[in-house]
Design a protein around this motif. Sequence first.
Motif, PDB file in Angstrom:
ATOM      1  N   LYS A   1       0.818  -1.222   0.000  1.00 47.93           N
ATOM      2  CA  LYS A   1       0.000   0.000   0.000  1.00 47.93           C
ATOM      3  C   LYS A   1       0.851   1.271   0.000  1.00 47.93           C
ATOM      4  O   LYS A   1       0.352   2.349  -0.301  1.00 47.93           O
ATOM      5  CB  LYS A   1      -0.942   0.004   1.212  1.00 47.93           C
ATOM      6  CG  LYS A   1      -2.118  -0.951   1.099  1.00 47.93           C
ATOM      7  CD  LYS A   1      -3.021  -0.586  -0.077  1.00 47.93           C
ATOM      8  CE  LYS A   1      -4.214  -1.549  -0.183  1.00 47.93           C
ATOM      9  NZ  LYS A   1      -5.034  -1.261  -1.387  1.00 47.93           N
TER      10      LYS A   1
ATOM     11  N   GLU B   1      -3.940  -8.119 -11.884  1.00 45.22           N
ATOM     12  CA  GLU B   1      -5.178  -7.794 -11.182  1.00 45.22           C
ATOM     13  C   GLU B   1      -5.003  -7.950  -9.670  1.00 45.22           C
ATOM     14  O   GLU B   1      -5.535  -7.155  -8.891  1.00 45.22           O
ATOM     15  CB  GLU B   1      -6.328  -8.680 -11.677  1.00 45.22           C
ATOM     16  CG  GLU B   1      -6.762  -8.411 -13.109  1.00 45.22           C
ATOM     17  CD  GLU B   1      -7.242  -6.980 -13.319  1.00 45.22           C
ATOM     18  OE1 GLU B   1      -7.828  -6.406 -12.369  1.00 45.22           O
ATOM     19  OE2 GLU B   1      -7.043  -6.434 -14.416  1.00 45.22           O
TER      20      GLU B   1
ATOM     21  N   LYS C   1      -2.900  -5.020  -8.290  1.00 45.34           N
ATOM     22  CA  LYS C   1      -3.660  -3.763  -8.267  1.00 45.34           C
ATOM     23  C   LYS C   1      -4.392  -3.595  -6.942  1.00 45.34           C
ATOM     24  O   LYS C   1      -4.627  -2.470  -6.491  1.00 45.34           O
ATOM     25  CB  LYS C   1      -4.659  -3.726  -9.436  1.00 45.34           C
ATOM     26  CG  LYS C   1      -4.051  -3.355 -10.766  1.00 45.34           C
ATOM     27  CD  LYS C   1      -5.059  -3.426 -11.897  1.00 45.34           C
ATOM     28  CE  LYS C   1      -6.150  -2.387 -11.766  1.00 45.34           C
ATOM     29  NZ  LYS C   1      -7.082  -2.408 -12.923  1.00 45.34           N
ATOM     30  N   GLU C   2      -4.761  -4.729  -6.310  1.00 50.38           N
ATOM     31  CA  GLU C   2      -5.475  -4.674  -5.037  1.00 50.38           C
ATOM     32  C   GLU C   2      -4.517  -4.422  -3.867  1.00 50.38           C
ATOM     33  O   GLU C   2      -4.955  -4.056  -2.773  1.00 50.38           O
ATOM     34  CB  GLU C   2      -6.227  -5.989  -4.799  1.00 50.38           C
ATOM     35  CG  GLU C   2      -7.275  -6.312  -5.862  1.00 50.38           C
ATOM     36  CD  GLU C   2      -8.369  -5.262  -5.927  1.00 50.38           C
ATOM     37  OE1 GLU C   2      -8.772  -4.780  -4.854  1.00 50.38           O
ATOM     38  OE2 GLU C   2      -8.798  -4.914  -7.044  1.00 50.38           O
ATOM     39  N   GLN C   3      -3.217  -4.638  -4.096  1.00 55.09           N
ATOM     40  CA  GLN C   3      -2.246  -4.507  -3.017  1.00 55.09           C
ATOM     41  C   GLN C   3      -1.613  -3.119  -2.939  1.00 55.09           C
ATOM     42  O   GLN C   3      -1.033  -2.760  -1.918  1.00 55.09           O
ATOM     43  CB  GLN C   3      -1.118  -5.549  -3.188  1.00 55.09           C
ATOM     44  CG  GLN C   3      -1.581  -6.965  -3.474  1.00 55.09           C
ATOM     45  CD  GLN C   3      -2.586  -7.477  -2.462  1.00 55.09           C
ATOM     46  OE1 GLN C   3      -2.345  -7.408  -1.262  1.00 55.09           O
ATOM     47  NE2 GLN C   3      -3.714  -7.984  -2.949  1.00 55.09           N
TER      48      GLN C   3
END
Length: 441
Positions: free
Chosen positions: A125, A419, A422-424
């Motif tokens: 993040k 994908e 991208k969430e991390q």
Amino acid sequence: MNISHEKVDAINAVIKVDLAPEDYNPQVDKEIKDQAKKAKLPGFRPGLVPAAHIRRTYGKSILLDTVNKIVNDKITAYIGENKLEVLGQPLPIEETATYNWDYKDNFQFKYEIGLAPEFVNPFTKEAEFTEYDIKADDETLESRIKNLRRSYGKMTNPEVSEEGDVLYATLKQDKEDGIEKTTSVRTDIIEDAKIKKSLVGLKQDDTVKIDIKKAFNAEDISRILGITPEEVEALDVTKFELTVKNINRLEESDLNQEFFNKLFAEGEVTEEAEFRTKVKEEVENLFKQNSDQRLRNDMYTFGMEKVDVAFPEEFLKRWLKATNPSISEEELNEGFADFLNNLKWTIIENRVVTENGLEVKYDEVINLAKERIYAQIKMYNINEEPSDEQLSQYAIQMLQDREQGNRLFEEAKALKVFEFLKEQIKINKEEIEYSAFEKLA
């Protein structure tokens, strides 16, 4: 049997395999009996060749093959069981020991292996990236509309030439016994502005002199005059007389219902405003691919910079030589840096997959193949709508080709990793016009 490995350093290790007669003789005996049943030898009835005869005649060869198979199978199993992330394949270490191959030897084999380096996943993040929402500016939109109208336009033969026309003309070299060729001349590819302007306003049988090397690049001159690149280079006189025989112009299609129906389902679009909205949506959907590619490139660059690791380079060079015997030292050195870069990103991807339990399923590969096939079909026929069943059949056929199947699997894996990452990470959204997006470094 005993198998173990010992690290030379963090990225190099040696696997050692010890085999006693009891480890390999049962398999050797079985292989000899199996061959005895299958053998067709002079003087023996089929299937009744004595095992002792096979042992005397082919025993050492069978023993060698069996030992090699046992060692290779055990090393593969050992690597999996111990979760060793190896690079390339194990390479045998030449030893001076000699064996009798009399079914009583205690064998010892050593193999060097390269190990993937350890690193910390940098995609957290704290890592910030920009994802662009690309909008179609007026220039881009008009260019797309123009291309669509020309694609469905009609060819005409006007009396007077304009910029962008194709002139069917005779080109005659300005010297005695020079080159003379009647051919099509595209004015839109002319590089010199002054020459391009001189070809506007011409009529049939009008003549103008041009310097062909100023007007066109070497490849176009070769095609237009029908001569080789070497002959283009050797042209001693570059002034040509161009005489117009005919003028060809691709007129843009009218923005009418007939044109709309060629692009979309019949009656779906009935007026110019709807047409422009549809084209804008189409263009901006395509821009999503540009945006994704930009983000992927940025993430790739970030990962490659943050993961600063060493590789077992000497081992990898030996492995590349072993698997590509014809490669020269020069070729190996020239491509080695790119090889290491590709290897680094592959390791990053694989580490993300294993550490997070990601799995590429068969259905995902099939769906990716269907997307690629659909896009290809639409490229050549915008109105064709293949059924899902047809796409599935084409996709299965594509995956039956091993090379294409492996490529699609790797692509599906890369998409899954993208994908997931991208969430991390932290993603900042930014709206931008296409013209400005193109100028980004």
